[in-house]
Design an enzyme around this catalytic site. Structure first.
Site, PDB file in Angstrom:
ATOM      1  N   LYS A  28       0.845  -1.206   0.000  1.00 37.08           N
ATOM      2  CA  LYS A  28       0.000   0.000   0.000  1.00 37.08           C
ATOM      3  C   LYS A  28       0.873   1.246   0.000  1.00 37.08           C
ATOM      4  CE  LYS A  28      -3.856  -2.196   2.453  1.00 37.08           C
ATOM      5  NZ  LYS A  28      -4.498  -2.437   3.749  1.00 37.08           N
ATOM      6  N   GLN A  72      -3.829  -0.783  10.014  1.00 38.53           N
ATOM      7  CA  GLN A  72      -3.851  -2.132   9.454  1.00 38.53           C
ATOM      8  C   GLN A  72      -4.402  -3.125  10.483  1.00 38.53           C
ATOM      9  OE1 GLN A  72      -2.984  -3.017   6.194  1.00 38.53           O
ATOM     10  NE2 GLN A  72      -3.821  -4.993   6.768  1.00 38.53           N
ATOM     11  N   ASP A  98     -10.099   3.885   5.304  1.00 38.18           N
ATOM     12  CA  ASP A  98     -10.799   2.614   5.103  1.00 38.18           C
ATOM     13  C   ASP A  98     -12.285   2.709   5.458  1.00 38.18           C
ATOM     14  OD1 ASP A  98     -10.502   0.216   3.831  1.00 38.18           O
ATOM     15  OD2 ASP A  98      -9.033  -0.569   5.248  1.00 38.18           O
TER      16      ASP A  98
END
Ligand code: NAD
Length: 282
Positions: A28, A72, A98
């Site tokens: 990412k 994460q 996210d």
């Protein structure tokens, strides 16, 4: 084009020592940096407390040069069962790459999406670029997680699909799945979706990423002479999706693992970072 004197900035929080998470974060950040954005990694020790993780998020919320924050998953077990939700709740919704903050989830539910979870967003991008019809079609999503299954179902619903969400308690799952024109598997069980789950010609999106480390698992998923068996013999581990490779013989289209949903997820991290930066300066 307007100039703001700095690139979009992404802060990635990585807690603990999960080898798969290390790979995801590296990919990412590499993609975001290669596109000219700033990508900074903030590590939180495996033994750290939830309060320490929350302090990192608070510092990123206050950092003017950071437009997007990505935490994460999974967080270390020692932080507690509700740690992920507590951390997501603490992210400034404007920086929530996210789309996990309840505010962004609410906007998605109301069909006013602002920042949406990257993996389902990537699946939609894939379907739209491949011109797979969704309006009036039956879409079945297997998996009801907050990060994949639920937002996936909402995105499909907002594109006028008729959506069924399945999960570990669904009765006669193969029968329900077999009625899908578009089948999304986000389960986390290697090769779980076999050909009897799939209507001939259906589009199948395989979100799962499972690392196989035993010969029994590899033999169950991949036939003799396959490239995957050779890979396993060499490396003692191999990746498999949630969908059995035999499904390719029945499906109209099937995403590969690796190389399907994963790269699209990463592309959506970049897109959401730029979107967050644009929203913050406008
Ligand atoms: P999760 O564990 O949070 O959710 C799994 C879901 O599957 C649950 O809702 C559960 O009800 C359902 N499920 C479990 N067993 C089942 C069964 N026997 N029958 C029917 N449903 C069952 O997982 P997640 O975070 O949603 O991730 C799912 C998979 O997607 C994992 O393999 C994960 O690694 C992968 N993933 C991939 C990407 C990517 O970028 N490609 C991103 C996120 C997650």
């Amino acid at each position: 084009m307007r100039r703001h004197g700095r690139p979009p900035g992404l802060g990635v929080v990585l807690a603990g020592e999960n080898p798969a998470s290390e790979v995801y974060v590296r990919n990412k950040m590499g993609t975001v940096a290669a596109a000219g954005c700033r990508a900074e990694l903030f590590r939180v020790a495996a033994g750290a407390t939830l309060a320490e993780a929350l302090a990192v998020v608070a510092a990123l919320n206050a950092d003017e040069a950071i437009d997007g924050i990505l935490v994460q998953s999974p967080l270390p077990e020692g932080m507690g069962a509700d740690a992920a939700q507590r951390v997501f709740d603490a992210i400034d919704p404007a920086k929530d790459i996210d789309g996990c903050h309840p505010y962004n989830v609410g906007l998605l539910v109301q069909k006013r999406p602002r920042l949406v979870a990257c993996t389902p967003l990537g699946c939609i991008e894939l379907l739209e670029r491949e011109r797979i019809p969704l309006r009036g079609k039956h879409a079945v999503v297997i998996g009801r997680s907050d990060i994949v299954g639920k937002p996936m179902a909402l995105l499909l619903l907002h594109r006028d699909a008729t959506v069924t969400v399945c999960h570990s308690r669904t009765a006669d799952l193969p029968m329900v799945a077999r009625s899908a024109d578009v089948l999304v598997a986000a389960i986390g069980r290697a090769c779980f979706v076999t050909r009897d789950f799939v209507k001939p010609g259906a589009t199948v999106i395989d979100v799962g990423i499972n690392t196989l480390v035993t010969e029994a698992e590899v033999f169950r998923c991949f036939p003799p002479g396959s490239r995957k068996r050779a890979q396993f013999a060499e490396k003692c581990r191999v990746l498999a999706g949630d969908v059995h490779p035999d499904v390719a013989e029945v499906a109209g289209a099937l995403t590969p693992v690796p190389g399907g949903v994963g790269p699209l997820t990463i592309a959506m991290v970049l897109r959401n970072t730029v979107t967050a930066a644009e929203n913050r300066v406008s």
